[in-house]
Design a protein around this motif. Structure first.
Motif, PDB file in Angstrom:
ATOM      1  N   LEU A   1      61.725  19.972  15.650  1.00  0.00           N
ATOM      2  CA  LEU A   1      61.409  20.647  14.397  1.00  0.00           C
ATOM      3  C   LEU A   1      61.641  19.737  13.196  1.00  0.00           C
ATOM      4  CD1 LEU A   1      62.989  24.147  15.086  1.00  0.00           C
ATOM      5  CD2 LEU A   1      60.612  23.427  15.363  1.00  0.00           C
ATOM      6  N   LEU A   2      62.643  18.901  13.278  1.00  0.00           N
ATOM      7  CA  LEU A   2      62.943  17.980  12.190  1.00  0.00           C
ATOM      8  C   LEU A   2      62.101  16.710  12.286  1.00  0.00           C
ATOM      9  CD1 LEU A   2      64.812  17.295   9.782  1.00  0.00           C
ATOM     10  CD2 LEU A   2      66.406  16.334  11.428  1.00  0.00           C
ATOM     11  N   LEU A   3      62.051  16.100  13.469  1.00  0.00           N
ATOM     12  CA  LEU A   3      61.428  14.782  13.605  1.00  0.00           C
ATOM     13  C   LEU A   3      59.908  14.847  13.502  1.00  0.00           C
ATOM     14  CD1 LEU A   3      63.614  13.338  16.509  1.00  0.00           C
ATOM     15  CD2 LEU A   3      63.807  12.848  14.068  1.00  0.00           C
ATOM     16  N   PHE A   4      59.282  15.882  14.070  1.00  0.00           N
ATOM     17  CA  PHE A   4      57.826  15.946  13.985  1.00  0.00           C
ATOM     18  C   PHE A   4      57.358  16.166  12.554  1.00  0.00           C
ATOM     19  CE2 PHE A   4      53.676  18.135  14.422  1.00  0.00           C
ATOM     20  CZ  PHE A   4      52.984  17.094  15.007  1.00  0.00           C
ATOM     21  N   GLN A   5      58.091  16.974  11.796  1.00  0.00           N
ATOM     22  CA  GLN A   5      57.701  17.160  10.386  1.00  0.00           C
ATOM     23  C   GLN A   5      57.845  15.855   9.603  1.00  0.00           C
ATOM     24  OE1 GLN A   5      56.479  20.923  11.108  1.00  0.00           O
ATOM     25  NE2 GLN A   5      56.132  19.703   9.299  1.00  0.00           N
ATOM     26  N   ILE A   6      58.822  15.010   9.980  1.00  0.00           N
ATOM     27  CA  ILE A   6      58.950  13.699   9.339  1.00  0.00           C
ATOM     28  C   ILE A   6      57.729  12.842   9.652  1.00  0.00           C
ATOM     29  CG2 ILE A   6      60.286  11.559   9.333  1.00  0.00           C
ATOM     30  CD1 ILE A   6      62.796  13.274   9.767  1.00  0.00           C
ATOM     31  N   ALA A   7      57.230  12.909  10.906  1.00  0.00           N
ATOM     32  CA  ALA A   7      56.033  12.149  11.268  1.00  0.00           C
ATOM     33  C   ALA A   7      54.811  12.659  10.519  1.00  0.00           C
ATOM     34  CB  ALA A   7      55.805  12.234  12.781  1.00  0.00           C
ATOM     35  N   VAL A   8      54.668  13.971  10.385  1.00  0.00           N
ATOM     36  CA  VAL A   8      53.559  14.537   9.611  1.00  0.00           C
ATOM     37  C   VAL A   8      53.647  14.086   8.159  1.00  0.00           C
ATOM     38  CG1 VAL A   8      52.543  16.685   8.755  1.00  0.00           C
ATOM     39  CG2 VAL A   8      53.266  16.513  11.146  1.00  0.00           C
ATOM     40  N   HIS A   9      54.861  14.085   7.614  1.00  0.00           N
ATOM     41  CA  HIS A   9      55.069  13.629   6.232  1.00  0.00           C
ATOM     42  C   HIS A   9      54.700  12.159   6.096  1.00  0.00           C
ATOM     43  CE1 HIS A   9      57.469  12.385   2.671  1.00  0.00           C
ATOM     44  NE2 HIS A   9      57.171  13.596   2.241  1.00  0.00           N
ATOM     45  N   ALA A  10      55.035  11.341   7.102  1.00  0.00           N
ATOM     46  CA  ALA A  10      54.689   9.920   7.058  1.00  0.00           C
ATOM     47  C   ALA A  10      53.177   9.738   7.050  1.00  0.00           C
ATOM     48  CB  ALA A  10      55.306   9.197   8.256  1.00  0.00           C
ATOM     49  N   GLU A  11      52.459  10.536   7.858  1.00  0.00           N
ATOM     50  CA  GLU A  11      50.992  10.426   7.860  1.00  0.00           C
ATOM     51  C   GLU A  11      50.410  10.853   6.524  1.00  0.00           C
ATOM     52  OE1 GLU A  11      47.324  11.815  10.701  1.00  0.00           O
ATOM     53  OE2 GLU A  11      48.728  13.332   9.991  1.00  0.00           O
ATOM     54  N   GLU A  12      50.962  11.898   5.933  1.00  0.00           N
ATOM     55  CA  GLU A  12      50.436  12.419   4.675  1.00  0.00           C
ATOM     56  C   GLU A  12      50.591  11.423   3.534  1.00  0.00           C
ATOM     57  OE1 GLU A  12      52.287  16.068   3.134  1.00  0.00           O
ATOM     58  OE2 GLU A  12      50.299  16.972   3.232  1.00  0.00           O
ATOM     59  N   HIS A  13      51.644  10.579   3.596  1.00  0.00           N
ATOM     60  CA  HIS A  13      51.932   9.674   2.487  1.00  0.00           C
ATOM     61  C   HIS A  13      51.664   8.202   2.799  1.00  0.00           C
ATOM     62  CE1 HIS A  13      54.192  13.291   1.300  1.00  0.00           C
ATOM     63  NE2 HIS A  13      54.033  12.860   0.061  1.00  0.00           N
ATOM     64  N   ARG A  14      51.704   7.801   4.119  1.00  0.00           N
ATOM     65  CA  ARG A  14      51.563   6.376   4.435  1.00  0.00           C
ATOM     66  C   ARG A  14      50.521   6.073   5.499  1.00  0.00           C
ATOM     67  NH1 ARG A  14      56.364   4.606   6.711  1.00  0.00           N
ATOM     68  NH2 ARG A  14      57.310   6.669   6.819  1.00  0.00           N
ATOM     69  N   GLY A  15      49.847   7.097   6.033  1.00  0.00           N
ATOM     70  CA  GLY A  15      48.755   6.849   6.952  1.00  0.00           C
ATOM     71  C   GLY A  15      49.112   7.032   8.412  1.00  0.00           C
ATOM     72  N   ARG A  16      48.074   6.980   9.271  1.00  0.00           N
ATOM     73  CA  ARG A  16      48.233   7.256  10.691  1.00  0.00           C
ATOM     74  C   ARG A  16      49.130   6.247  11.398  1.00  0.00           C
ATOM     75  NH1 ARG A  16      44.972   9.936  14.143  1.00  0.00           N
ATOM     76  NH2 ARG A  16      44.960  11.436  12.432  1.00  0.00           N
ATOM     77  N   ALA A  17      48.991   4.957  11.064  1.00  0.00           N
ATOM     78  CA  ALA A  17      49.808   3.937  11.741  1.00  0.00           C
ATOM     79  C   ALA A  17      51.296   4.188  11.517  1.00  0.00           C
ATOM     80  CB  ALA A  17      49.426   2.543  11.252  1.00  0.00           C
ATOM     81  N   ALA A  18      51.658   4.546  10.286  1.00  0.00           N
ATOM     82  CA  ALA A  18      53.065   4.844   9.991  1.00  0.00           C
ATOM     83  C   ALA A  18      53.534   6.069  10.757  1.00  0.00           C
ATOM     84  CB  ALA A  18      53.248   5.048   8.492  1.00  0.00           C
ATOM     85  N   ALA A  19      52.648   7.061  10.898  1.00  0.00           N
ATOM     86  CA  ALA A  19      53.018   8.273  11.625  1.00  0.00           C
ATOM     87  C   ALA A  19      53.251   7.969  13.105  1.00  0.00           C
ATOM     88  CB  ALA A  19      51.920   9.320  11.478  1.00  0.00           C
ATOM     89  N   GLU A  20      52.393   7.127  13.713  1.00  0.00           N
ATOM     90  CA  GLU A  20      52.576   6.794  15.128  1.00  0.00           C
ATOM     91  C   GLU A  20      53.831   5.955  15.344  1.00  0.00           C
ATOM     92  OE1 GLU A  20      49.303   5.503  17.371  1.00  0.00           O
ATOM     93  OE2 GLU A  20      47.973   7.102  16.693  1.00  0.00           O
ATOM     94  N   ALA A  21      54.121   5.066  14.405  1.00  0.00           N
ATOM     95  CA  ALA A  21      55.368   4.305  14.506  1.00  0.00           C
ATOM     96  C   ALA A  21      56.577   5.239  14.421  1.00  0.00           C
ATOM     97  CB  ALA A  21      55.432   3.248  13.403  1.00  0.00           C
TER      98      ALA A  21
END
Length: 480
Positions: free
Chosen positions: A260-280
């Protein structure tokens, strides 16, 4: 931290509540209750899970203001499906009036109410998490747990039939959402009906493969409990159910809290820094999940004899430990699949591979059900489940780690966590045979201290760095 606090509260009360219900209903009725509860979870998964998953993926604090049609689409889909489920539950209840609360129709009515309550509560909890509103999420979980504990325990004590306990489970969760309906609302806005169809199609393409896979895993559990009941009776099914519920909760509660915490951080990373950042971020999250779930599994194994002697009702002792040991490896694989591997496909919005993994798991489970129970009895069903879940996890992991878009996991962190868990298991093994109170008093602090020391010394999965980063602002504020 509010999310973690909410899950600690939820896990503790649910654990105690499950033991109380098991004790007051008895093994046979608890077996029926567990089977119906699994059915309610399957029903909730089939009807509502695609919408909850869509809420975690497409809803956020920004979307709440800038794209209100997302919430409108979610709300209206829940309303329509909820009305259908209430009508079906009412029909079952009406048909079963002559048979009383012990009848099949009454249990089906309670199952429908439980499924509705689970679905509506999980949806609103997902909205609070997606907004990063930890205070609202903690309040929602707290209210739900207080109501569920009082109503379900009261039903099990005063009206000890599965149907009443199931109904209490559903109504308590609906009441929790009703109590906090004000802060859960979005700003008022006109419904753009022209967008609803397209919005639902987006939700379906993303969520339906995931719910198909989840439903397959729930079906696997349902079939296995039914197989135990058919082969050895509902009493044996009660033994299996309590071991499966407690073992699953030991892993899934922490895993869900992390997800619940970590996946929302990944979604936030994609929203602000792009798909590559989200996958990392997803890859880093996988290392964190393993580094925290693996010692949880080893610790559960270490304290299992003491746990059985101290908190498991006497009627379940003996079979509880046997079933729990057989189920533990498979449930660990399921937790890693849900919280470490599935997010790879969720962040890409390509979720079909999770269905293939679930089907592979069902097939292996089916082969195990044919081959193992004739050799090992009821425990063969548990081994079949472990075989199916382990096979599904290996298949999905292979899909994520191979091919042109393969994800690169932090193998160094995973290897270090594995060695640290092995050291902890070896250190705790001699204490498993001590008297229960002594074993708990030694194993829990010693295991935490040893694994924590190794994590701190070697910065396993970057956990020391993450803790230090969280402490640094607090120290700065204190210094000022």
């Amino acid at each position: 931290m509010a999310v973690i606090a909410a899950f600690v509260l939820n896990a503790g009360l649910n654990f105690v509540l499950g033991l109380l219900i098991a004790r007051w209903l008895g093994p046979a009725d608890f077996g029926r209750f567990a089977l119906a509860t699994t059915g309610a979870i399957v029903l909730n998964t089939v009807l509502f899970e695609w919408l909850r998953l869509s809420a975690t993926r497409f809803y956020s604090g920004r979307v709440r203001v800038d794209e209100p049609w997302i919430r409108h689409g979610l709300d209206r889909a829940y309303l329509r499906l909820g009305v259908l489920l209430v009508a079906a539950a009412a029909a079952c209840g009406g048909l079963g009036l002559g048979e009383g609360p012990d009848g099949r129709e009454a249990v089906l009515c309670g199952t429908g109410l439980a499924a509705l309550g689970i679905g509506v509560f999980d949806y609103h909890a997902a909205l609070a998490r997606a907004r990063f509103d930890g205070k609202l999420y903690l309040g929602l979980v707290a209210v739900k747990n207080v109501l569920a504990f009082g109503m379900m325990a009261g039903a099990a004590w005063f009206l000890p039939q599965p149907a009443w306990v199931l109904a209490a489970a559903g109504v308590s969760q609906l009441l929790a959402v009703l109590v906090l309906r004000g802060p859960l609302r979005d700003p008022a806005g006109a419904v753009e009906r022209a967008r609803l169809g397209a919005t639902w199609r987006v939700f379906a393409r993303y969520g339906l493969p995931l719910i198909a896979a989840n439903a397959a895993y729930q079906l696997l559990s349902f079939v296995n409990r039914g197989a135990v009941a058919a082969q050895a009776g509902f009493t044996e099914a009660g033994y299996f159910a309590l071991a499966a519920d407690v073992t699953s909760r030991a892993l899934m509660t922490l895993g869900t809290a992390l997800d619940l915490l970590l996946f929302q951080i990944a979604v936030h990373a994609e929203e602000h820094r792009g798909r590559a950042a989200a996958e990392a971020q997803v890859a880093e999250n996988a290392g964190t999940v393993f580094a925290l779930l693996a010692p949880c599994a080893v610790g559960f194994w270490a304290v299992l004899p003491a746990l059985q002697a101290l908190v498991v009702p006497e009627a379940y002792r003996g079979p509880f430990e046997t079933y729990a040991l057989a189920l533990l490896p498979g449930l660990f694989c399921l937790a890693m699949m849900f919280y470490a591997v599935n997010p790879v496909f969720q962040i890409r919005r390509r979720t079909l591979p999770v269905i293939a993994a679930a089907l592979a798991g069902l097939a292996l489970n089916g082969i195990g059900l044919v081959a193992l129970p004739p050799l090992f009895g009821g425990i063969g069903v548990a081994l079949a489940q472990t075989l199916g879940l382990a096979g599904a996890g290996l298949w999905l992991g292979w899909r994520a780690l191979t091919g042109r878009e393969r994800i690169v996991l932090p193998w160094g962190a995973i290897g270090a966590a594995s060695l640290a868990c092995a050291a902890m298991g070896l250190a705790l093994a001699p204490f498993r045979g001590l008297p229960p109170v002594t074993a708990l008093a030694v194993c829990v602090p010693a295991g935490m201290a040893l694994y924590g020391a190794l994590v701190w010394m070697f910065d396993i999965a970057g956990l020391r760095r993450q803790v230090a980063a969280r402490l640094r602002p607090a120290r700065a504020v204190a210094a000022e």
